[in-house]
Design a protein around this motif. Sequence first.
Motif, short mmCIF file in Angstrom:
data_model
loop_
_atom_site.label_atom_id
_atom_site.label_comp_id
_atom_site.label_asym_id
_atom_site.label_seq_id
_atom_site.Cartn_x
_atom_site.Cartn_y
_atom_site.Cartn_z
N GLN A 1 0.83 -1.33 -0.64
CA GLN A 1 0.21 0.37 -0.08
C GLN A 1 0.65 1.34 0.13
O GLN A 1 2.12 1.72 0.56
CB GLN A 1 -1.20 -0.11 1.09
CG GLN A 1 -1.90 -1.30 1.27
CD GLN A 1 -3.43 -1.08 2.62
OE1 GLN A 1 -2.42 -0.61 3.49
NE2 GLN A 1 -3.51 -2.22 2.71
N LEU A 2 0.90 2.14 -1.14
CA LEU A 2 1.15 3.02 -1.16
C LEU A 2 0.87 3.74 0.01
O LEU A 2 0.46 5.68 -0.35
CB LEU A 2 1.07 4.05 -2.20
CG LEU A 2 1.37 2.67 -3.51
CD1 LEU A 2 1.10 3.20 -5.24
CD2 LEU A 2 3.11 2.45 -2.86
N THR A 3 1.61 4.29 0.77
CA THR A 3 0.48 5.60 2.54
C THR A 3 1.04 6.38 2.30
O THR A 3 0.88 7.09 3.70
CB THR A 3 0.59 4.68 3.76
OG1 THR A 3 1.15 3.98 4.13
CG2 THR A 3 -0.71 3.58 3.18
N ASN A 4 2.47 6.29 2.09
CA ASN A 4 3.30 7.86 2.12
C ASN A 4 4.44 8.02 1.50
O ASN A 4 4.65 7.00 0.78
CB ASN A 4 4.28 7.18 3.66
CG ASN A 4 5.01 6.37 4.46
OD1 ASN A 4 5.95 5.71 3.43
ND2 ASN A 4 5.15 5.17 4.69
N LYS A 5 5.17 9.10 1.05
CA LYS A 5 6.54 9.53 0.26
C LYS A 5 6.98 8.13 0.35
O LYS A 5 7.34 8.87 -0.68
CB LYS A 5 6.64 11.08 0.48
CG LYS A 5 5.29 11.58 0.45
CD LYS A 5 5.27 12.05 -0.97
CE LYS A 5 4.08 13.49 -1.08
NZ LYS A 5 3.66 13.33 -2.30
N LYS A 6 7.72 8.16 1.26
CA LYS A 6 8.77 6.82 1.33
C LYS A 6 8.60 6.06 0.51
O LYS A 6 9.08 4.85 -1.00
CB LYS A 6 8.90 6.46 2.88
CG LYS A 6 10.57 5.36 2.30
CD LYS A 6 10.36 4.70 3.94
CE LYS A 6 9.53 3.69 4.24
NZ LYS A 6 9.60 3.07 5.69
N LEU A 7 7.15 5.19 0.19
CA LEU A 7 6.61 4.08 -0.34
C LEU A 7 6.27 4.20 -1.48
O LEU A 7 6.43 4.01 -2.40
CB LEU A 7 5.27 3.40 0.43
CG LEU A 7 5.75 3.01 1.52
CD1 LEU A 7 4.22 2.46 2.57
CD2 LEU A 7 6.31 1.80 1.98
#
Length: 272
Positions: free
Chosen positions: A226-232
């Motif tokens: 899941q792309l839940t933050n900028k790092k991911l």
Amino acid sequence: MSRLPDTEKTSRYDQIEEMSTLDVVTNINQEDQTVAKAVEVVLPNVAALIDQIAERMKRGGRLFYIGSGTSGRLGIVDASECPPTFGVPHDLVIGIIAGGDGAIRKAVEFAEDDEKQAWKDILPFEPDENDSVVGIAASGTTPYVIGGVEEAKKRGLLTGGVACSSGSPLGEAVDFPVEVVVGPEFITGSTRMKSGTAQKMILNMITTGVMIRLGRIKGNKMVDMQLTNKKLEQRGVRMLMHELSIEEDTATELLEKHGSVRAAIEAYANLM
């Protein structure tokens, strides 16, 4: 008196309070280095359990972890990390702790002693024969855990157990026991130390292995994360750049449009 679990045996160290701080952490580290070797011994058992869980999940089954105290918390941590890591529903791997969610932060007295409560805690999820229940108990003697797996087994569910004592009641109660014997703790009976480390390593293997068998990894990448933050998001862009041999701008556009690394890869393949 029943046999003393391996986790309760007396520490190899004494007068710990008189040690220098450097000696304390050095000795803890030396003990920790033995954990991976102990886990290595039980890898065939872990692999067998993974394959059985995965087969049932392919038929719509779920994985329940049950435990108390540190063991219960470790199960909850492992379960809670599956959705963001592998993009699976939150109810695919479920961690249940004796005493309820409040026990995650604060111990609930005597909650682990009720042998009937674990199954009661599972019942609201409407378990069936495709589900798996893995009991986690360092000593392998926790009534909450043993009662839960025994009832699950009676109902036709797959059962596994992760203990840190050999010949444990938990191991005897389940279909697939994993008993990793790490020896006495640095502080006698403090199973949040080596035992907890061993349990965490095994739970990592169980869910990672199951998700690999379910096709949730491509190559060596978490393509369903899941792309839940900028790092991911940035990690996802790098995955696409590497997998598709494309520039950063193109990878970013694909990810924004399709919402996951897997979907972006599939969409790009259809264009070629």
